[in-house]
Write a protein that holds these residues in place. Structure first.
Motif, PDB file in Angstrom:
ATOM      1  N   LEU A 229       7.518 -14.413  10.104  1.00 60.66           N
ATOM      2  CA  LEU A 229       8.560 -15.109  10.866  1.00 60.66           C
ATOM      3  C   LEU A 229       8.016 -16.402  11.464  1.00 60.66           C
ATOM      4  O   LEU A 229       8.678 -17.450  11.407  1.00 60.66           O
ATOM      5  CB  LEU A 229       9.090 -14.200  11.969  1.00 60.66           C
ATOM      6  CG  LEU A 229      10.205 -14.783  12.842  1.00 60.66           C
ATOM      7  CD1 LEU A 229      11.472 -15.013  12.017  1.00 60.66           C
ATOM      8  CD2 LEU A 229      10.505 -13.858  14.029  1.00 60.66           C
TER       9      LEU A 229
ATOM     10  N   TRP B  70       9.788 -19.659   9.971  1.00 58.33           N
ATOM     11  CA  TRP B  70      10.853 -20.113  10.868  1.00 58.33           C
ATOM     12  C   TRP B  70      10.338 -20.714  12.173  1.00 58.33           C
ATOM     13  O   TRP B  70      11.136 -21.075  13.039  1.00 58.33           O
ATOM     14  CB  TRP B  70      11.797 -18.951  11.194  1.00 58.33           C
ATOM     15  CG  TRP B  70      12.727 -18.629  10.061  1.00 58.33           C
ATOM     16  CD1 TRP B  70      12.468 -17.861   8.972  1.00 58.33           C
ATOM     17  CD2 TRP B  70      14.065 -19.096   9.898  1.00 58.33           C
ATOM     18  NE1 TRP B  70      13.551 -17.800   8.142  1.00 58.33           N
ATOM     19  CE2 TRP B  70      14.554 -18.563   8.699  1.00 58.33           C
ATOM     20  CE3 TRP B  70      14.900 -19.916  10.666  1.00 58.33           C
ATOM     21  CZ2 TRP B  70      15.840 -18.813   8.227  1.00 58.33           C
ATOM     22  CZ3 TRP B  70      16.185 -20.157  10.205  1.00 58.33           C
ATOM     23  CH2 TRP B  70      16.643 -19.619   9.002  1.00 58.33           C
TER      24      TRP B  70
ATOM     25  N   LEU C  94      10.455  -8.205  13.568  1.00 61.57           N
ATOM     26  CA  LEU C  94      11.208  -9.419  13.223  1.00 61.57           C
ATOM     27  C   LEU C  94      12.221  -9.763  14.309  1.00 61.57           C
ATOM     28  O   LEU C  94      12.301 -10.910  14.769  1.00 61.57           O
ATOM     29  CB  LEU C  94      11.926  -9.241  11.882  1.00 61.57           C
ATOM     30  CG  LEU C  94      11.076  -9.298  10.612  1.00 61.57           C
ATOM     31  CD1 LEU C  94      11.936  -8.972   9.389  1.00 61.57           C
ATOM     32  CD2 LEU C  94      10.414 -10.661  10.438  1.00 61.57           C
TER      33      LEU C  94
ATOM     34  N   CYS D  41      10.451 -10.591  17.826  1.00 63.30           N
ATOM     35  CA  CYS D  41       9.787 -11.897  17.859  1.00 63.30           C
ATOM     36  C   CYS D  41      10.790 -13.043  17.753  1.00 63.30           C
ATOM     37  O   CYS D  41      10.589 -14.101  18.358  1.00 63.30           O
ATOM     38  CB  CYS D  41       8.737 -11.986  16.749  1.00 63.30           C
ATOM     39  SG  CYS D  41       7.275 -10.967  17.059  1.00 63.30           S
ATOM     40  N   ALA D  42      11.874 -12.828  16.990  1.00 66.75           N
ATOM     41  CA  ALA D  42      12.895 -13.878  16.907  1.00 66.75           C
ATOM     42  C   ALA D  42      13.492 -14.152  18.284  1.00 66.75           C
ATOM     43  O   ALA D  42      13.738 -15.311  18.657  1.00 66.75           O
ATOM     44  CB  ALA D  42      13.987 -13.464  15.921  1.00 66.75           C
TER      45      ALA D  42
ATOM     46  N   ILE E  17      17.979 -17.744  14.034  1.00 66.11           N
ATOM     47  CA  ILE E  17      18.054 -17.165  12.694  1.00 66.11           C
ATOM     48  C   ILE E  17      19.185 -16.142  12.689  1.00 66.11           C
ATOM     49  O   ILE E  17      19.322 -15.343  13.617  1.00 66.11           O
ATOM     50  CB  ILE E  17      16.702 -16.522  12.288  1.00 66.11           C
ATOM     51  CG1 ILE E  17      16.764 -15.953  10.865  1.00 66.11           C
ATOM     52  CG2 ILE E  17      16.241 -15.480  13.299  1.00 66.11           C
ATOM     53  CD1 ILE E  17      15.394 -15.500  10.322  1.00 66.11           C
TER      54      ILE E  17
ATOM     55  N   LEU F 213      17.686 -13.027   8.553  1.00 66.83           N
ATOM     56  CA  LEU F 213      16.614 -12.115   8.946  1.00 66.83           C
ATOM     57  C   LEU F 213      16.443 -11.012   7.901  1.00 66.83           C
ATOM     58  O   LEU F 213      15.308 -10.621   7.577  1.00 66.83           O
ATOM     59  CB  LEU F 213      16.934 -11.515  10.318  1.00 66.83           C
ATOM     60  CG  LEU F 213      15.745 -11.032  11.162  1.00 66.83           C
ATOM     61  CD1 LEU F 213      14.784 -12.162  11.466  1.00 66.83           C
ATOM     62  CD2 LEU F 213      16.235 -10.403  12.456  1.00 66.83           C
TER      63      LEU F 213
ATOM     64  N   LEU G  30      14.617 -12.394   4.894  1.00 62.67           N
ATOM     65  CA  LEU G  30      13.196 -12.481   5.211  1.00 62.67           C
ATOM     66  C   LEU G  30      12.555 -11.103   5.174  1.00 62.67           C
ATOM     67  O   LEU G  30      11.454 -10.924   4.641  1.00 62.67           O
ATOM     68  CB  LEU G  30      13.016 -13.120   6.590  1.00 62.67           C
ATOM     69  CG  LEU G  30      11.587 -13.501   6.990  1.00 62.67           C
ATOM     70  CD1 LEU G  30      11.050 -14.604   6.079  1.00 62.67           C
ATOM     71  CD2 LEU G  30      11.554 -13.953   8.447  1.00 62.67           C
TER      72      LEU G  30
END
Length: 308
Positions: free
Chosen positions: A86, A90, A123, A126-127, A134, A139, A142
Motif C-alpha cells: 500500500l 498509493w 490494508l 494503514c489506508a 483509495i 483496495l 490491490l
C-alpha cells in the motif's frame, strides 16, 4: 497530515474468517494456478489488526492470541507485505511506516483465510492511518496482488469467486446460518493439498457451483444448503489427514445437517439447523476430544471493518 512524531495515531480493524460453501477446482494450469469457482461465506471468527505510525520505511508486526507463534513476524508476514504494498503503490512518495499488532482467533493454516484476513485488515488500517484516498474496489484490486482470498476478506458477506477466487460477485443470501467449526490439532499447507489434488488426478470441468446452492441461499433454507455443500479439495485433504474423516463422521452422528472441509483444510465446518442445534452439536463434538477446539459461529458477516 499528522506525523509519527507529533501524533502517535492508532487504527484498529476487525476482519472475519471464511468458509467455502462450494469449492470447485479445475486442473493445474501451465502458470501453476488452478482455476476455481467457489462460494465464500464470511463467518463470525475474527482477527483484529491494529496499525500505528512508525519511522518512515519501517514495517513491523507483533502476533498475539491463538496460534500466534505459528505465524512469522518478519517480512514474510502477509500483513507486513500488505502495508508495504500500500505504501509503495498509493503512498505518493510520502515517508510512511507502520507498526502492526495482529490478535488472532482465525486458525492458522486452517483453510479459513487467516493470513489473507490479516493482509486485508492491514490494508484497511494503514489506508485510514495514512489518510490514503483509495476506494473499496481499488483496495480489493490491490489485495488480489497479495493473495486470492484477500479481496473477499475485505468484502465479506457471501460471494461467488472465480478465476483464482479473487474475481468476486456478491451472492444474495437471506437469513443467518449457524456453523460449528472443528479446529484440527494440526495444520495443512495449501500448496501441499493442491499437490496431492494433482497427484490424485482430480479436477472439475466445467467449473460450476451448484445452482441448488444459490437457490438455497436466496431462500434462506439451511436444509437445502446442507445437501449441496461441496469441496473438490476434500479428497486431497483427507488423504493427507485421514483422521479428519472421523471428525466429519462424529459431527454427522451428532446431528449436523451437513459438513464441508473449508478451503484446503483442515477446519471442518458443520451446518446446524438453528442456534440451539449448534449449541448441542458443539457440546457433543467437544466431548469427543477429536480436535483442538470447537467454535460456534454464524454467517454471513461483513468483511474488514474499522473498530470504533
Amino acid at each position: 497530515m499528522a506525523t509519527p512524531v507529533t501524533e502517535p495515531e492508532a487504527v484498529r480493524v476487525r476482519v472475519a474468517g471464511k468458509v467455502n460453501l462450494a469449492l470447485r477446482s479445475g486442473h493445474r494450469r501451465a502458470d501453476g494456478y488452478h482455476p476455481l469457482a467457489t462460494v465464500f461465506q464470511a463467518v463470525s471468527v475474527f482477527d483484529e489488526v491494529e496499525a500505528t505510525w512508525a519511522e518512515p520505511g519501517t514495517f513491523t508486526v507483533r502476533m498475539l492470541g491463538e496460534q500466534a507463534a505459528l505465524v512469522p513476524e518478519g517480512d514474510d508476514n502477509l500483513a507486513v507485505k500488505a502495508a508495504r504494498l500500500l505504501a509503495t503503490t498509493w503512498g505518493a512518495g510520502r515517508p510512511l511506516g507502520a507498526e502492526l499488532v495482529v490478535r488472532k482467533s482465525i486458525p492458522v493454516s486452517g483453510g479459513m483465510a487467516g493470513g489473507s484476513a490479516d493482509a486485508a485488515g492491514a490494508l484497511l488500517a494503514c489506508a485510514v492511518l495514512w489518510d490514503i484516498d483509495i476506494s473499496p474496489d481499488e483496495l480489493r484490486v490491490l489485495g488480489a496482488r497479495l493473495g486470492a482470498d484477500v479481496p473477499f476478506c475485505l468484502a465479506g458477506g457471501t460471494a461467488l469467486g472465480t478465476g483464482r477466487g479473487d474475481e468476486l460477485a456478491p451472492v444474495l443470501s437471506r437469513g443467518s446460518y449457524h456453523w460449528v467449526l472443528a479446529f484440527s490439532a494440526g495444520e495443512l499447507s495449501t500448496p501441499a493439498v493442491f499437490g496431492k489434488f494433482d497427484e490424485l488426478g482430480l479436477g472439475t470441468d466445467p467449473l460450476e457451483v451448484p445452482a441448488e446452492m444459490l437457490n438455497a441461499l436466496v431462500s434462506g433454507d439451511a436444509q437445502a444448503l446442507s445437501r449441496c455443500l461441496v469441496n473438490d479439495l476434500e479428497p486431497a485433504a483427507l488423504a493427507l489427514r485421514p483422521e479428519l474423516a472421523r471428525i466429519v463422521e462424529a459431527g454427522t452422528e451428532h446431528g449436523a445437517l451437513g459438513s464441508v472441509i473449508s478451503g484446503s483444510g483442515p477446519t471442518v465446518a458443520f451446518l446446524a439447523a438453528n442456534e440451539s442445534a449448534a449449541v448441542d452439536l458443539s457440546v457433543r463434538l467437544s466431548s469427543e476430544g477429536l480436535c483442538r477446539a470447537v467454535k460456534r459461529v454464524s454467517g454471513p458477516v461483513p468483511g474488514a471493518r474499522l473498530v470504533v
